[in-house]
Structure formats: C-alpha cells, structure tokens
Design a protein around this motif. Structure first.
Motif, PDB file in Angstrom:
ATOM      1  N   THR A  41      53.308 -11.404  16.400  1.00 36.47           N
ATOM      2  CA  THR A  41      53.132 -10.049  15.868  1.00 36.47           C
ATOM      3  C   THR A  41      54.094  -9.103  16.570  1.00 36.47           C
ATOM      4  OG1 THR A  41      50.830 -10.550  15.425  1.00 36.47           O
ATOM      5  CG2 THR A  41      51.429  -8.217  15.455  1.00 36.47           C
ATOM      6  N   SER A  42      54.954  -8.516  15.765  1.00 40.33           N
ATOM      7  CA  SER A  42      56.011  -7.674  16.321  1.00 40.33           C
ATOM      8  C   SER A  42      55.693  -6.198  16.085  1.00 40.33           C
ATOM      9  CB  SER A  42      57.330  -8.031  15.615  1.00 40.33           C
ATOM     10  OG  SER A  42      58.373  -7.341  16.209  1.00 40.33           O
ATOM     11  N   ILE A  43      55.708  -5.412  17.149  1.00 42.03           N
ATOM     12  CA  ILE A  43      55.494  -3.968  16.996  1.00 42.03           C
ATOM     13  C   ILE A  43      56.776  -3.355  16.435  1.00 42.03           C
ATOM     14  CG2 ILE A  43      55.030  -1.788  18.203  1.00 42.03           C
ATOM     15  CD1 ILE A  43      52.618  -3.645  18.169  1.00 42.03           C
ATOM     16  N   VAL A  44      56.621  -2.691  15.294  1.00 42.73           N
ATOM     17  CA  VAL A  44      57.819  -2.167  14.627  1.00 42.73           C
ATOM     18  C   VAL A  44      57.742  -0.672  14.327  1.00 42.73           C
ATOM     19  CG1 VAL A  44      58.584  -4.333  13.602  1.00 42.73           C
ATOM     20  CG2 VAL A  44      56.883  -2.959  12.416  1.00 42.73           C
ATOM     21  N   GLU A  45      56.561  -0.090  14.483  1.00 41.52           N
ATOM     22  CA  GLU A  45      56.412   1.344  14.203  1.00 41.52           C
ATOM     23  C   GLU A  45      55.493   1.974  15.227  1.00 41.52           C
ATOM     24  OE1 GLU A  45      56.248   1.137   9.449  1.00 41.52           O
ATOM     25  OE2 GLU A  45      55.119   2.829  10.319  1.00 41.52           O
ATOM     26  N   VAL A  46      55.713   3.280  15.443  1.00 39.16           N
ATOM     27  CA  VAL A  46      54.859   4.027  16.369  1.00 39.16           C
ATOM     28  C   VAL A  46      54.441   5.312  15.672  1.00 39.16           C
ATOM     29  CG1 VAL A  46      54.924   5.400  18.484  1.00 39.16           C
ATOM     30  CG2 VAL A  46      55.835   3.089  18.501  1.00 39.16           C
ATOM     31  N   GLN A  47      53.161   5.627  15.764  1.00 41.69           N
ATOM     32  CA  GLN A  47      52.676   6.902  15.203  1.00 41.69           C
ATOM     33  C   GLN A  47      52.389   7.840  16.371  1.00 41.69           C
ATOM     34  OE1 GLN A  47      52.068   7.635  11.763  1.00 41.69           O
ATOM     35  NE2 GLN A  47      51.834   9.701  12.629  1.00 41.69           N
ATOM     36  N   MET A  48      53.048   9.003  16.380  1.00 42.06           N
ATOM     37  CA  MET A  48      52.862   9.972  17.469  1.00 42.06           C
ATOM     38  C   MET A  48      51.840  11.032  17.051  1.00 42.06           C
ATOM     39  SD  MET A  48      54.949   8.857  19.745  1.00 42.06           S
ATOM     40  CE  MET A  48      55.087  10.163  20.961  1.00 42.06           C
ATOM     41  N   ASN A  49      51.307  11.784  18.022  1.00 40.54           N
ATOM     42  CA  ASN A  49      50.456  12.931  17.689  1.00 40.54           C
ATOM     43  C   ASN A  49      51.330  14.064  17.133  1.00 40.54           C
ATOM     44  OD1 ASN A  49      51.762  13.883  19.939  1.00 40.54           O
ATOM     45  ND2 ASN A  49      49.938  14.360  21.121  1.00 40.54           N
ATOM     46  N   ALA A  50      50.684  15.129  16.686  1.00 44.37           N
ATOM     47  CA  ALA A  50      51.427  16.193  16.011  1.00 44.37           C
ATOM     48  C   ALA A  50      52.464  16.830  16.925  1.00 44.37           C
ATOM     49  CB  ALA A  50      50.436  17.261  15.514  1.00 44.37           C
ATOM     50  N   GLU A  51      52.152  16.900  18.221  1.00 45.09           N
ATOM     51  CA  GLU A  51      53.092  17.539  19.170  1.00 45.09           C
ATOM     52  C   GLU A  51      54.233  16.594  19.561  1.00 45.09           C
ATOM     53  OE1 GLU A  51      49.703  17.205  19.990  1.00 45.09           O
ATOM     54  OE2 GLU A  51      49.246  19.096  18.977  1.00 45.09           O
ATOM     55  N   GLY A  52      54.089  15.348  19.227  1.00 49.85           N
ATOM     56  CA  GLY A  52      55.123  14.371  19.592  1.00 49.85           C
ATOM     57  C   GLY A  52      55.080  13.986  21.060  1.00 49.85           C
ATOM     58  N   THR A  53      53.933  14.221  21.705  1.00 45.76           N
ATOM     59  CA  THR A  53      53.868  13.946  23.149  1.00 45.76           C
ATOM     60  C   THR A  53      53.122  12.654  23.480  1.00 45.76           C
ATOM     61  OG1 THR A  53      51.873  15.303  23.201  1.00 45.76           O
ATOM     62  CG2 THR A  53      53.945  16.378  23.848  1.00 45.76           C
ATOM     63  N   ARG A  54      52.307  12.165  22.537  1.00 43.69           N
ATOM     64  CA  ARG A  54      51.513  10.967  22.830  1.00 43.69           C
ATOM     65  C   ARG A  54      51.570   9.992  21.673  1.00 43.69           C
ATOM     66  NH1 ARG A  54      45.972  13.412  25.535  1.00 43.69           N
ATOM     67  NH2 ARG A  54      47.121  14.875  26.842  1.00 43.69           N
ATOM     68  N   ILE A  55      51.451   8.709  21.993  1.00 44.48           N
ATOM     69  CA  ILE A  55      51.363   7.693  20.932  1.00 44.48           C
ATOM     70  C   ILE A  55      49.908   7.638  20.470  1.00 44.48           C
ATOM     71  CG2 ILE A  55      51.613   5.235  20.408  1.00 44.48           C
ATOM     72  CD1 ILE A  55      53.709   5.069  22.618  1.00 44.48           C
ATOM     73  N   GLU A  56      49.710   7.678  19.165  1.00 44.47           N
ATOM     74  CA  GLU A  56      48.348   7.523  18.640  1.00 44.47           C
ATOM     75  C   GLU A  56      48.081   6.081  18.244  1.00 44.47           C
ATOM     76  OE1 GLU A  56      47.736  10.561  15.648  1.00 44.47           O
ATOM     77  OE2 GLU A  56      46.895  11.790  17.260  1.00 44.47           O
ATOM     78  N   SER A  57      49.095   5.447  17.673  1.00 43.42           N
ATOM     79  CA  SER A  57      48.911   4.044  17.285  1.00 43.42           C
ATOM     80  C   SER A  57      50.272   3.362  17.216  1.00 43.42           C
ATOM     81  CB  SER A  57      48.214   3.948  15.919  1.00 43.42           C
ATOM     82  OG  SER A  57      49.021   4.555  14.929  1.00 43.42           O
ATOM     83  N   VAL A  58      50.237   2.046  17.280  1.00 43.42           N
ATOM     84  CA  VAL A  58      51.459   1.257  17.050  1.00 43.42           C
ATOM     85  C   VAL A  58      51.149   0.273  15.931  1.00 43.42           C
ATOM     86  CG1 VAL A  58      52.354   1.458  19.400  1.00 43.42           C
ATOM     87  CG2 VAL A  58      50.853  -0.446  18.844  1.00 43.42           C
ATOM     88  N   LYS A  59      52.170  -0.072  15.188  1.00 40.33           N
ATOM     89  CA  LYS A  59      51.970  -0.927  14.017  1.00 40.33           C
ATOM     90  C   LYS A  59      52.797  -2.198  14.185  1.00 40.33           C
ATOM     91  CE  LYS A  59      51.879  -0.273   9.037  1.00 40.33           C
ATOM     92  NZ  LYS A  59      52.186   0.669   7.979  1.00 40.33           N
ATOM     93  N   GLY A  60      52.156  -3.335  13.888  1.00 43.13           N
ATOM     94  CA  GLY A  60      52.858  -4.606  14.036  1.00 43.13           C
ATOM     95  C   GLY A  60      52.669  -5.483  12.828  1.00 43.13           C
ATOM     96  N   TYR A  61      53.642  -6.339  12.582  1.00 40.39           N
ATOM     97  CA  TYR A  61      53.590  -7.261  11.450  1.00 40.39           C
ATOM     98  C   TYR A  61      53.497  -8.689  11.984  1.00 40.39           C
ATOM     99  CZ  TYR A  61      54.890  -9.804   7.256  1.00 40.39           C
ATOM    100  OH  TYR A  61      54.875 -10.658   6.182  1.00 40.39           O
ATOM    101  N   THR A  62      52.530  -9.452  11.433  1.00 39.00           N
ATOM    102  CA  THR A  62      52.377 -10.846  11.858  1.00 39.00           C
ATOM    103  C   THR A  62      53.122 -11.764  10.903  1.00 39.00           C
ATOM    104  OG1 THR A  62      50.205 -10.326  12.741  1.00 39.00           O
ATOM    105  CG2 THR A  62      50.721 -12.652  12.477  1.00 39.00           C
ATOM    106  N   ILE A  63      54.130 -12.426  11.452  1.00 33.52           N
ATOM    107  CA  ILE A  63      54.942 -13.347  10.638  1.00 33.52           C
ATOM    108  C   ILE A  63      54.075 -14.521  10.211  1.00 33.52           C
ATOM    109  CG2 ILE A  63      56.974 -14.869  10.692  1.00 33.52           C
ATOM    110  CD1 ILE A  63      57.919 -13.076  13.065  1.00 33.52           C
ATOM    111  N   GLY A  64      54.198 -14.908   8.963  1.00 30.85           N
ATOM    112  CA  GLY A  64      53.460 -16.072   8.461  1.00 30.85           C
ATOM    113  C   GLY A  64      52.043 -15.754   8.048  1.00 30.85           C
ATOM    114  N   ALA A  65      51.600 -14.502   8.246  1.00 32.18           N
ATOM    115  CA  ALA A  65      50.219 -14.169   7.891  1.00 32.18           C
ATOM    116  C   ALA A  65      50.163 -12.996   6.916  1.00 32.18           C
ATOM    117  CB  ALA A  65      49.422 -13.838   9.142  1.00 32.18           C
ATOM    118  N   GLU A  66      51.312 -12.520   6.515  1.00 31.28           N
ATOM    119  CA  GLU A  66      51.387 -11.393   5.576  1.00 31.28           C
ATOM    120  C   GLU A  66      50.399 -10.296   5.960  1.00 31.28           C
ATOM    121  OE1 GLU A  66      51.066 -12.789   1.580  1.00 31.28           O
ATOM    122  OE2 GLU A  66      52.922 -13.944   1.665  1.00 31.28           O
ATOM    123  N   THR A  67      50.396  -9.981   7.258  1.00 30.37           N
ATOM    124  CA  THR A  67      49.395  -9.022   7.749  1.00 30.37           C
ATOM    125  C   THR A  67      50.054  -7.925   8.577  1.00 30.37           C
ATOM    126  OG1 THR A  67      47.736 -10.762   7.819  1.00 30.37           O
ATOM    127  CG2 THR A  67      47.267  -8.796   9.114  1.00 30.37           C
TER     128      THR A  67
END
Ligand SMILES: Cc1cc2nc3c(=O)[nH]c(=O)nc-3n(C[C@H](O)[C@H](O)[C@H](O)COP(=O)(O)OP(=O)(O)OC[C@H]3O[C@@H](n4cnc5c(N)ncnc54)[C@H](O)[C@@H]3O)c2cc1C
Length: 756
Positions: free
Chosen positions: A112-138
């Motif tokens: 599972t590779s982290i490919v995206e980051v969601q920041m808070n509105a101020e751009g000072t903190r990470i709220e979530s990270v997004k990853g894609y799992t190869i072979g699992a279409e997830t």
C-alpha cells in the motif's frame, strides 16, 4: 474499486526499520497504529528484497567498542540470532513479521503506497493520508492526529508541503569540514545486491542483449575489490549508481541501469576475470529487484543536525537517540567513478540526535525517522545506518505516544519536564541516549543496599589460552577505579632477546574506547630475554588518570608473542593497531566483534587489583559500559551453587515490577543478514554466551520470612526482562536475583536491576 476509511491514533508511512520501530513502539504504548508499507515485505533496505545487513554505532572497527543499540533493536537482533543463527534473509523476514504481528494495536498494510495527503484548512496539519493497495483495487484513507514519515524519500512530508533539502551543502554553510567546498545537487547513489551459488556442474552465462555495459579488469581499479567475491556472497555493496539522476522520479531508470551493471559484472566475472575457472560452476541465485536508495530528500525539523553538532560531543537537552557509525559518504559517480567508493571518518564516541530533528518545522503533526530526518548531507552519512534509523523510529514512537496521552503536538514536548519524562520512558525500554542515565523516580532500586554472592576483582588474569604475535601495535583497555596504578604484568614469549616498547594512558577520548593522546602516564622499554611464559612487569607507579578506562599500548615487535586469555570481563579488551589507510583515515585500532571468540584478551595482571564489578553497579543507572564496566560481575563459577545479587530496603515496600538488564556483550556484531553466509554457518551459535540463561527472582518482606519465588526463567536469551508481580507479595523488603547458569560464560553479569 473499493474505498475504505480508517481512524487511527498514529499512522506510520514506510515499513523500513525506522517505520517498523516507530509503529511497534507506539502500539506497545497503547496507540492504535497503522503501518503502511508499499512493498510486500517489511524492512526496507534491510528486507529480504534488498538484503543489506543492518549496522549501527559499534559495527565497524573503530573507536567505540560497546555501542550496540539496545531497546527494540536489541530485542529484534537477539530474537533473530536465536531463530536464525545462519542469518538467512528468509528467517530474518519471519523475525520481523512476528514482531509486528504480535502487537494487537498495530495494523500493517502491505503493498500500500501513500500517494495523497489531505491537509487542514490552514495547511498546518495533516488530516489524513491516502494509499492505494496494488493487486486489491483498494483505496485507503487513514485519518489520525499524528503521522510519521518513514518512507526514506520523505514522500508524506513532500506531499504535505513540508520543507526539505537534497544534495550536499557547501562547507561554509554549516562549517562542516567534510562537506564539499561548493554545494552540489547530487548525493549518494543506489545499489542492487546479488547472491551466487555453486551448482556443481559447469553453467554458462550469456549476457542478455539489452545489457549495454561491458566490464573488464581495468574498469574496477583499486577501490572496487572484485576479488572479494565469496561463495554465497551477498553482492558487492559498491555496485552503486543513480546519484546523478533524480533518486525519486528516476527510480525505474536507476533500477534498469543497476541491473545492467549487475549482469555486466557477472558476465565479466564468469567469462573473462581471473576467477572464471573458479566460478565456472556458479549461477546467480538471487538478484535484487528493488534498488536500495541511500539518499534522496531530508525533511527540515526545528533543528538541522550537522557535523559540528556531532563532533562537539553535545548532550542535547532533547536528545532521544544516539549514533556512532562513522561519516560514510559515497561519491555520486558510483561504480563508474575513479574515486574510492567511500570516505569513512570515525567518531571518537557516540553522539546524540535531538527530538527537534524528528518532526517538521512546518507541518505540526508530522514526525519523521530514518534517512529522511533533519540533517545535513554530512550528518546523514552517519545517521543513515539502519540500527541508528531503528532507534530514531523507537524515539518517534515513544514521542507520539506521549503527544497522544497529553493531547499535544511534537513541539510541545520540548519543555524540560516533558522531555525528561520522554527520555526516561525511552531508557525504561532499554533504549540508550548517550550521556543520559536512567533515573526514573518510580525506580526504588537505588535506595536499596546491594550485596552479592561474589564480586569480580580485576587483578590476576593469567589463564593463558594461546598466543598472539605482536605483528602490529596492540592496545589493551582495562578499567581503573583506584587512585594509583602501580604495575601491569604480562605473560609473554620472546623468540630472541629484545626490547618491547610500551605506553600507558590514563583516559579515553570522550566516551569512547581509545586513549586520549594527552593522557600518557608513562612509557618505556621492557628488556626481555629469549624464553617462554615470561612474566614481564611494567612499572607505572603513578596516580591513575581518573576512574575510567586506562590503556596499555605494546609496540609492534614480531619477536614477541603475548599470551591471551579466553574469558575477559567487560571492559577488558585488546585491539590491534591498523596501518594508515587512505579511506579509513582516522581508524587506528581494530577490535574483535565476532561471536565466534568474543572474550579473548591479553593475559595480564594489574596492581593494585581493581574492584570494578561491584554489586552496587547494578543500581547505578548506566546499562552499558560508560567510562567503566557499569555492571555487576560475579567471580568465575561453574554455577554448582547459584550466584546472587540482593537488594534490601530498610522497610518493606510495594513492588509492582522488576526489570532485569543482563549483559549481552554489546561489543559483538549481530547483523541480522550475513553478507557472507559461509562465515556464519561455521559458527551457528544462537545466543550470546554471556547472557544469563537460568535465573530466579526471590522476594520477601523481611529477613524473618522465607523467600518466595516471584519468577523463574530457564531458557532466557534476552537482555531486557520485565517481571510484573501481580501475584507477588504486597510488600518487598528484600529482593534476590539468583543466577543458575549462562549460555556459556563462567560468570553472572548483570547491568541493572530496576524495581518499580
Ligand atoms: C545499497 C545500500 C547499502 C547500505 N549499506 C548499509 C549497511 O551495510 N548497513 C546499514 O545499516 N545501512 C546501510 N545502508 C543505509 C540504510 O540501508 C538506509 O539508510 C536505511 O535503510 C534507511 O532506513 P529507512 O527506514 O529510513 O528507509 P528504507 O529502508 O528505505 O525504508 C523505507 C520504506 O518505505 C517504503 N516507502 C517508500 N515510499 C512509500 C510510500 N509512499 N508509501 C508507503 N511506503 C513507502 C519503501 O518501500 C521502504 O520499504 C545502505 C543503503 C543502501 C541503499
């Protein structure tokens, strides 16, 4: 496509050793943790996919002998040694996998590779990270208040807009003597490993058509020792390339060219080299498919670690980990360059890494550990080795747990009270921070009177087990705790009448294990007649330098052989002098760090005798040799009668847990994967001989009561043992550790008994 949302306390991106350590530590401290790794296995550059052996502070012959990383790294290495004495990559992978699987609060997301980051509105903190799992279409979205970037490439930080550096700084920028005169954009390259095996029949190798390189003898020059090929060899680490490309975005190109290098090299070895007859029956058994990266981005923290910091010996107020591998920079021209493959400059003593190098100066809830920490290129060249990275991960895991408990951000851990708490929590986990002793208020061991069945005294040391010829200078280290040092006596053979030059030094350089040049106590020449087993007395008759390591140097004299003993106590160690070396410029001494013969040292006697292994050392707060042995050692024994260590308090007190830290020979090298499998197979020991194997913990409220067995362990092979006494007596006034056997050493050796 599937889309999943997850909520965690802590998310770690990257499952190299730093990420594994951060995630396991945080999970053990109660954080619901996710470890997200883009490969099918854990371990990063040290995984079975890439197969680089982990090294750390002590691992190269140098100036610092007792440097092996304790804490989680020691737990892992001792476990691996126990299960995997031949250090095969497959079993190492099992040890790593077991480590994470047994943590109920840790979820591991492989492939599972982290490919995206969601920041808070101020751009000072990470709220979530997004990853894609190869072979699992997830797709997974991981929400958490705290994150750690252990990707090596600083991918999460980069996506979050955290500032980072690449390349090498100029010498002037931080005043680093090892930096290039002008800043350069490139750093160190990547490598691919291979292994070969003897198939028993002649096997050809046809170079693939797509391999565009062709090597011949002149391509390797003096710095790329192709003759070092050995059966089952893990490859040549100096097959290095790619630093001139973008180490992140050109990864596939680097991989492709490195593979070409490996096959072109094998073609040369098999078909044209001087080893071609020997290798005629050899086949490639394994070739890496993932390039191991040495350097790409380094995230900027509140502090940027530099050579000046590391050389200064500073104990940072926020020190949370240590290092000690030398500065080990590689030219970016890699295998195609004419320069040496590395320049290695050694430290005199371990250095510290502050917490401020482990979180982002801009993205408030982002920690980092591993090779992407806040360091200059020169500092990275030493912090980058895996046992150091693992320790940085452990520190980050503990810091994240403290942030979570206190609802604060990483930078809010900096007030002194909090920092001291973090440091003590790390030390409680048997982590080491150079210069910081364990002094937790909850530990009442220091208030006890400590006695023992016996205490080793360093005096006579003459049980000869063989001889070594003085073909090189020889350095003998030993502890001195008395105010004066009168004589040293050696057992020597001389093939002819000769004079043996000697020097005696009274202090080490820093916290290291080689003599400070300005601490010479005496020097002279011993006149020796020809003969065997000569008792040669060196007159010192001087005030000892200070309580601490002292050193005897015997100058090279091939007419003389020194007898050696086979069971040296901690801190009694001999080292061979090394000739000047072009690449290892300041490495002067080499010590034995092999598991095969760990306790050899010179036969010698010291007068007055040195009571350096007292029972009280076990409550002194140091858990490794720091200036002195710092441990309790019994006298030699066959354990027919147990050796014991006893703590007694004036009044009985409630005790919840007892922690024991045994000696596990921190000068021995425990690479989890062997470069040369054959060397390990010839000595498949699976424990450290000094480790206490069989012990019992006994307790009672007062001397009038019988002892009660609180715990017994018959096959211990770990250094750090914690016994919770849920069913024990409510109050303990006397506590006894009985040692009934070791894994081979004829003494009981214990660094610490902690009672909380
Ligand atoms: C060829 C070579 C030889 C070396 N020699 C030695 C040596 O002998 N001994 C030693 O101790 N050190 C050595 N080093 C240095 C050491 O291996 C590295 O510095 C160390 O592995 C860094 O640890 P890390 O955890 O930061 O990164 P890595 O070991 O690189 O682990 C990072 C992991 O994160 C994963 N990852 C990356 N991006 C993402 C993402 N977006 N999402 C999820 N996962 C991601 C990667 O696949 C990788 O598995 C060597 C390095 C190389 C390349």
């Amino acid at each position: 496509m599937r889309y999943l949302e997850h909520q965690y306390d802590f998310v770690v991106a990257g499952g190299g050793i730093s990420g594994v350590a951060a995630a396991v530590t945080a999970a053990r401290l109660g954080l619901k943790t996710a470890l997200v790794q883009d490969r099918p296995v854990l371990g990063g550059v040290g995984s079975k996919e890439i197969q680089v052996p982990m090294v750390g502070a002590h691992s190269i012959d140098g100036n610092y002998a007792y440097g092996r990383e304790t804490g989680l790294m020691e737990e892992l290495l001792l476990e691996n040694l126990y299960r995997n004495p031949t250090r095969t990559p497959e079993y190492w992978d099992l040890t790593l996998t077991d480590l994470v699987k047994k943590e109920p609060d840790l979820d591991v997301y492989l492939n599972t590779s982290i490919v995206e980051v969601q920041m808070n509105a101020e751009g000072t903190r990470i709220e979530s990270v997004k990853g894609y799992t190869i072979g699992a279409e997830t797709w997974h979205t991981f929400h958490a208040p705290l994150f750690s970037d252990c990707t090596g490439d600083a991918t999460v930080g980069c996506l979050a807009g955290a500032p980072f550096r690449t390349g090498a700084e100029s010498r002037a920028e931080f005043g680093e003597s090892l930096a290039p005169e002008e800043a350069v954009a490139t750093g160190m390259g990547s490598s691919m490993q291979f292994r070969a095996k003897d198939a028993g029949v002649a096997v050809p190798f046809v170079k693939p058509q797509w391999v565009s390189f062709t090597f011949n003898e002149e391509d390797f020059g003096p710095y790329r020792p192709i003759q070092s090929f050995r059966r089952d060899h893990g490859g040549y680490w100096w097959i290095e390339w790619g630093a001139l490309y973008d180490p992140v975005h050109d990864t596939n190109r680097i991989k492709d060219e490195l593979l070409q290098v490996v096959y072109a090299m094998w073609d040369y070895l098999k078909n044209r080299s001087s080893m071609k007859d020997y290798l005629s029956t050899f086949v490639l058994d394994w070739v890496g498919t993932v390039p191991g990266k040495r350097e790409s981005r380094r995230l900027i923290g509140e502090h940027l670690l530099t050579q000046v910091d590391l050389d200064s010996g500073i104990v940072f107020p926020d020190a949370v980990a240590y290092g000690g591998w030398g500065y080990d920079d590689h030219p970016s021209t890699g295998i195609f360059g004419e320069k040496p493959t590395t320049y290695h400059v050694f430290h005199d003593a371990p250095y510290n890494v502050p917490l401020r190098c482990l979180y982002s100066v801009k993205v408030e809830n982002l920690f980092f550990a591993g090779r992407n920490i806040s360091a200059s290129h020169v500092a990275l060249s030493t912090t980058r080795v895996m046992l150091t990275c693992g320790q940085l991960g452990e520190a980050v895991g503990a810091a994240a747990a403290m942030c979570s408990r206190d609802g604060c951000l990483p930078k809010q851990l900096l007030p002194a009270g909090k920092l001291a708490g973090l440091q003590q929590q790390l030390l409680e986990r048997d982590h080491y921070i150079a210069g910081v002793p364990y002094a937790a208020a909850a530990n009442v061991a220091g208030q006890a009177q400590v006695t023992a069945s016996s205490e080793l005294v360093l005096g006579e040391w003459m049980d000869s087990a063989g001889v070594k010829r003085l073909d090189n200078d020889l350095l003998q280290m030993f502890p001195v705790v008395t105010e004066r040092l009168e004589t040293l006596t050696l057992l020597l053979d001389a093939s002819e009448a000769t004079e043996l030059a000697y020097e005696v030094y009274g202090r080490a350089k820093g916290d290291g294990n080689v003599p400070a040049e300005d601490s010479l106590l005496t020097s002279g020449r011993l006149a020796l007649d020809a003969g065997e087993r000569l008792l040669a007395e060196i007159p010192v008759a001087a005030a000892a330098g200070q309580a601490g390591w002292h050193f005897l140097v015997l100058k090279r004299n091939p007419a003389v052989c020194a007898h050696y003993a086979g069971s040296a106590p901690v801190g009694v160690k001999d080292m061979y002098g090394l000739p000047p070396h072009e690449i290892h410029a300041n490495r002067n001494w080499m010590f034995n760090r092999s598991l095969g013969s760990p306790y050899q040292t010179l036969c010698f006697a010291v007068s007055p005798a040195q009571p350096a292994y007292e029972a009280a050392n076990a409550v002194g707060g140091w858990d490794r040799p720091v200036g002195l042995p710092c441990l309790w050692s019994s006298q030699p024994t066959d354990f027919a009668v147990p050796e014991w260590l006893e703590l007694a308090w004036e009044q009985a007190r409630p005790v919840q847990e007892v922690q024991l830290l045994f000696d596990s020979s921190l000068d021995i090298n425990l690479n989890p994967i062997a470069y040369a499998g054959t060397a390990q197979e010839s000595d498949p020991r699976h424990t450290i001989p000094a480790l206490v194997r069989h012990y019992r913990l006994l307790g009672r409220a007062s001397a009038d009561e019988p002892w009660r067995v609180l715990a017994e362990e018959r096959n211990n092979y770990r250094r750090n043992r914690l016994h919770r006494l849920e069913d024990g007596p409510a109050a303990i006034g006397q506590l006894r550790l009985e040692v009934l056997g070791t894994h081979g050493l004829n003494r009981a050796q214990v660094y610490s008994v902690r009672v909380r």
